[in-house]
Scaffold this motif. Sequence first.
Motif, PDB file in Angstrom:
ATOM      1  N   LYS A 152      -1.192  20.392  47.358  1.00 43.41           N
ATOM      2  CA  LYS A 152      -1.707  19.565  46.267  1.00 43.41           C
ATOM      3  C   LYS A 152      -3.208  19.687  46.076  1.00 43.41           C
ATOM      4  CE  LYS A 152       1.914  16.047  46.753  1.00 43.41           C
ATOM      5  NZ  LYS A 152       2.181  14.597  47.003  1.00 43.41           N
ATOM      6  N   LYS A 153      -3.885  20.430  46.963  1.00 42.75           N
ATOM      7  CA  LYS A 153      -5.330  20.599  46.933  1.00 42.75           C
ATOM      8  C   LYS A 153      -6.033  19.249  47.001  1.00 42.75           C
ATOM      9  CE  LYS A 153      -4.897  25.049  46.339  1.00 42.75           C
ATOM     10  NZ  LYS A 153      -5.201  25.979  47.438  1.00 42.75           N
ATOM     11  N   VAL A 154      -5.641  18.436  47.967  1.00 49.00           N
ATOM     12  CA  VAL A 154      -6.161  17.083  48.111  1.00 49.00           C
ATOM     13  C   VAL A 154      -6.558  16.853  49.557  1.00 49.00           C
ATOM     14  CG1 VAL A 154      -5.554  14.630  48.044  1.00 49.00           C
ATOM     15  CG2 VAL A 154      -4.875  16.126  46.170  1.00 49.00           C
ATOM     16  N   GLY A 155      -7.685  16.165  49.763  1.00 48.64           N
ATOM     17  CA  GLY A 155      -8.095  15.736  51.083  1.00 48.64           C
ATOM     18  C   GLY A 155      -8.114  14.221  51.153  1.00 48.64           C
ATOM     19  N   THR A 156      -7.672  13.664  52.289  1.00 48.66           N
ATOM     20  CA  THR A 156      -7.655  12.220  52.489  1.00 48.66           C
ATOM     21  C   THR A 156      -8.396  11.899  53.780  1.00 48.66           C
ATOM     22  OG1 THR A 156      -5.517  12.054  51.374  1.00 48.66           O
ATOM     23  CG2 THR A 156      -6.216  10.172  52.713  1.00 48.66           C
ATOM     24  N   ALA A 157      -9.422  11.068  53.681  1.00 48.52           N
ATOM     25  CA  ALA A 157     -10.246  10.719  54.847  1.00 48.52           C
ATOM     26  C   ALA A 157     -10.150   9.224  55.111  1.00 48.52           C
ATOM     27  CB  ALA A 157     -11.698  11.121  54.616  1.00 48.52           C
ATOM     28  N   ARG A 158     -10.125   8.859  56.379  1.00 44.17           N
ATOM     29  CA  ARG A 158     -10.070   7.453  56.783  1.00 44.17           C
ATOM     30  C   ARG A 158     -11.290   7.136  57.632  1.00 44.17           C
ATOM     31  NH1 ARG A 158      -5.150   9.613  56.351  1.00 44.17           N
ATOM     32  NH2 ARG A 158      -3.506   8.439  55.268  1.00 44.17           N
ATOM     33  N   HIS A 159     -11.866   5.942  57.328  1.00 43.57           N
ATOM     34  CA  HIS A 159     -13.105   5.533  57.986  1.00 43.57           C
ATOM     35  C   HIS A 159     -14.153   6.644  57.835  1.00 43.57           C
ATOM     36  CE1 HIS A 159     -11.227   1.983  59.608  1.00 43.57           C
ATOM     37  NE2 HIS A 159     -10.235   2.719  60.101  1.00 43.57           N
ATOM     38  N   ALA A 160     -14.490   6.898  56.571  1.00 41.09           N
ATOM     39  CA  ALA A 160     -15.373   8.011  56.244  1.00 41.09           C
ATOM     40  C   ALA A 160     -16.781   7.529  55.935  1.00 41.09           C
ATOM     41  CB  ALA A 160     -14.830   8.791  55.045  1.00 41.09           C
ATOM     42  N   THR A 161     -17.752   8.252  56.437  1.00 43.31           N
ATOM     43  CA  THR A 161     -19.162   8.004  56.146  1.00 43.31           C
ATOM     44  C   THR A 161     -19.748   9.262  55.535  1.00 43.31           C
ATOM     45  OG1 THR A 161     -19.363   6.489  58.008  1.00 43.31           O
ATOM     46  CG2 THR A 161     -21.399   7.370  57.098  1.00 43.31           C
ATOM     47  N   ILE A 162     -20.359   9.122  54.352  1.00 45.19           N
ATOM     48  CA  ILE A 162     -21.026  10.249  53.712  1.00 45.19           C
ATOM     49  C   ILE A 162     -22.482  10.246  54.158  1.00 45.19           C
ATOM     50  CG2 ILE A 162     -21.684  11.300  51.527  1.00 45.19           C
ATOM     51  CD1 ILE A 162     -19.232  10.006  50.274  1.00 45.19           C
ATOM     52  N   ARG A 163     -22.900  11.357  54.735  1.00 38.38           N
ATOM     53  CA  ARG A 163     -24.266  11.475  55.235  1.00 38.38           C
ATOM     54  C   ARG A 163     -25.023  12.501  54.401  1.00 38.38           C
ATOM     55  NH1 ARG A 163     -26.021  10.040  60.448  1.00 38.38           N
ATOM     56  NH2 ARG A 163     -24.640   8.507  61.438  1.00 38.38           N
ATOM     57  N   PHE A 164     -26.232  12.124  54.016  1.00 33.76           N
ATOM     58  CA  PHE A 164     -27.113  13.005  53.260  1.00 33.76           C
ATOM     59  C   PHE A 164     -28.409  13.146  54.039  1.00 33.76           C
ATOM     60  CE2 PHE A 164     -30.411  13.630  49.946  1.00 33.76           C
ATOM     61  CZ  PHE A 164     -29.976  14.850  49.459  1.00 33.76           C
ATOM     62  N   LYS A 165     -28.719  14.372  54.410  1.00 33.86           N
ATOM     63  CA  LYS A 165     -29.879  14.642  55.269  1.00 33.86           C
ATOM     64  C   LYS A 165     -29.785  13.816  56.557  1.00 33.86           C
ATOM     65  CE  LYS A 165     -32.064  17.532  52.537  1.00 33.86           C
ATOM     66  NZ  LYS A 165     -32.348  18.940  52.912  1.00 33.86           N
ATOM     67  N   ASP A 166     -28.557  13.731  57.095  1.00 33.90           N
ATOM     68  CA  ASP A 166     -28.251  13.008  58.329  1.00 33.90           C
ATOM     69  C   ASP A 166     -28.443  11.497  58.212  1.00 33.90           C
ATOM     70  OD1 ASP A 166     -27.302  15.043  59.964  1.00 33.90           O
ATOM     71  OD2 ASP A 166     -29.344  15.687  60.467  1.00 33.90           O
ATOM     72  N   VAL A 167     -28.619  11.001  56.975  1.00 31.82           N
ATOM     73  CA  VAL A 167     -28.754   9.563  56.750  1.00 31.82           C
ATOM     74  C   VAL A 167     -27.471   9.065  56.086  1.00 31.82           C
ATOM     75  CG1 VAL A 167     -30.027   7.742  55.554  1.00 31.82           C
ATOM     76  CG2 VAL A 167     -31.250   9.722  56.513  1.00 31.82           C
ATOM     77  N   PRO A 168     -26.792   8.074  56.679  1.00 34.62           N
ATOM     78  CA  PRO A 168     -25.574   7.549  56.028  1.00 34.62           C
ATOM     79  C   PRO A 168     -25.916   6.852  54.717  1.00 34.62           C
ATOM     80  CG  PRO A 168     -26.156   6.217  57.943  1.00 34.62           C
ATOM     81  CD  PRO A 168     -27.083   7.390  57.966  1.00 34.62           C
TER      82      PRO A 168
END
Length: 708
Positions: A152-168
């Motif tokens: 289905k070309k789908v990803g599912t993440a649980r308890h996910a944190t997006i970090r940008f330049k190592d900063v959440p």
Amino acid sequence: MQPLAFAEQVDDSSDLPLPVHIEADRIDGYYQQEIEATGNVHMRRGDKTLSADRAKYYQNSEDVEVEGCVLLERPDDTLRGTFLQMNLQTDIGELRAPFYTLKDSSGRGSGDLLLLEGKDHYRIKKARYTTCPEDNHDWYILTDDLEIDNEKKVGTARHATIRFKDVPILYLPWMNFSFSQERKTGFLSPIAGNTSRSGVEIALPFYWNIAPNYDATITPRVMSRRGVMLDNEFRYIGQGLGGRVLFDLLPDDLVTHSTRYGLQLDHSQFLGAGWYGSLNYNRVSDDNYFRDLGNNILFTSQTNLLQQASASYFSKLGHNGMVTFSALMQQFQTIQDSRAPIVSPFKILPRFTANAIKSDVYGMDFEFASSFTHFSHPTLPHGLRFTAFPSVTLPLENSFGFIRPRMGLHYTRYDLNKPVAPNAGDRHLNRTVPIFSLDSGIILERDTKLGGRNYIQTLEPRIFYTYIPYRDQQLLPNFDSAEMDFSYAQLFLERRFSGEDRISDANEVTLAVSSRLINSANGSERLRFSAGQRIRFDERRVVLTSPQVTRAGSDFIAELSGSLTDHIKTDAGVQLNQNRLFVEKVRTGISYNPAPGKIVNAGYRFTRDVLEQIDLSTQWPIAKRWQGFAAMNYSLRDEKLLAGLLGLEYNACCWSLRLVASRFMTATSRSSTNIFIQLELNDLLRIGNNPLKVLQQSIPGYTRINLQ
């Protein structure tokens, strides 16, 4: 020892397993039980290829154990690790210390443990995911559990944190994202921004993929000064039909203490047997809706919202003719500005039109146009109007020229609720006007060369004569007539008013010439220059309103459009009043676009006694990876900035950051300031308020560099 190959032969027509091919420096084992390969091991089964330092293959169960620099190549992904245990038939197993790459989306990542859960499915524990290239970790998702569905070309993440330049920057207990262009249900990127009239805004859109042919987007929008608004969009398409519904609702505005809403419905449909139908309905709760809640000058500048339903019919009339019929109901919601009130347009309840064209009847072309309309207005005189306009044209044409005399008779009848003028007692009015025109022209061509390229240059002189006798129309109502903008194309129209309520008298001739530069290789037009002069033999007497001034004599107009060079384009025009020797109108525009992401636009508009404005806009690189934006629309007549924009954009390899501030007038003495800040993580999401539409509208030729 030389590499050795092993293959298990099977009958392709049976249900037996696919053959397994093994190559290695050394192969040992027991017949039809197990095989152990060491040194430069390469295994292949179907569309899977496996490489490692050591491998053990169990033939009966098709289990395999692989260790040391493990590499598993599949059509949709590449998996690397230190130890792999899996079943080659079911694709169930586990990979330790995994690194994975999704081929279609260039997404990649790593984790502690990868669990293979069948064909095209696996799950990664303590995973990372990013679309940045190798050795780049500008942004990534950290998640306890990441499920990849390559089917289905789908990803599912649980308890996910997006970090940008190592900063959440964002935490989500659950997120679902697509690494393809296919639609899917789920939350979209959060939107944040600020406007001077609504305050700080935060929105979280939810996309609902209801079916392949219709979907919906529901967006709760929190505004610090206004409250919570719900924006809704529904789109659909079917066999011969399609449309969109937008409905925005603010139940309790914290400023006005009222319920506010906006509705837009656009529907079109093929009804069968040559019939088509459409519905376009727009409405807002109050006059200040767009000014208070909009962030786009295209919305805030609207004055009349269309509410219209129509049906039309098309059919052939022999092999060289056509007949059309239409029915229309139309009204407007007028958005009033208390500082500059306007008169609302007439309602059309309804209008019926019938038109027919028949060509080449004994060398002549016949046309018939008719309409029957009921106009309504709460304060102005209104009523019924019937029009009929038969005409005949005698086209005399060959490859290098044409002469087209045309004769028509325009008849109009009105039945009004009350006379237009207080002293005029007749409510039943008639008007009959003959209309004659003669259009002629010659097309001359020659081959020429410019900048090493072959072109065809044309010279096209043209003469157009119109005669329409004067008819007194001061006692007729004006439901839909307005003076058309004077342009080069308008020089060759018989009438200078739109609509049917005013037909200008005319005894005038147009002398014009145009020249085009056409690319010989592909037939595209490179440049066009046109100039024409309308000479009036009699003074015009028909006017829209009594204070309008007419003049005898002539007007001169010239236009230049096309590409001056490969990177410079222009579109300019000027209208001169030769009687008084002054300029009536000027419209100039020039664009310099040497490469995508590099553009400079400049324009000037002038209409005597009406407006004088300049337009400047640009998108230009100012440093490595940095783009600058600027746009300005300034009224020289009022000494006022009507709209302005400043912005910056930084484009890295896998993300972009945009900062844009815009200010525009929403009314005669009111303005709105908007600030857009957006972080775009390529192929994943956008965080912030989207400025792309504002940039596209403010800077003609704007290009998204991160798509290049």
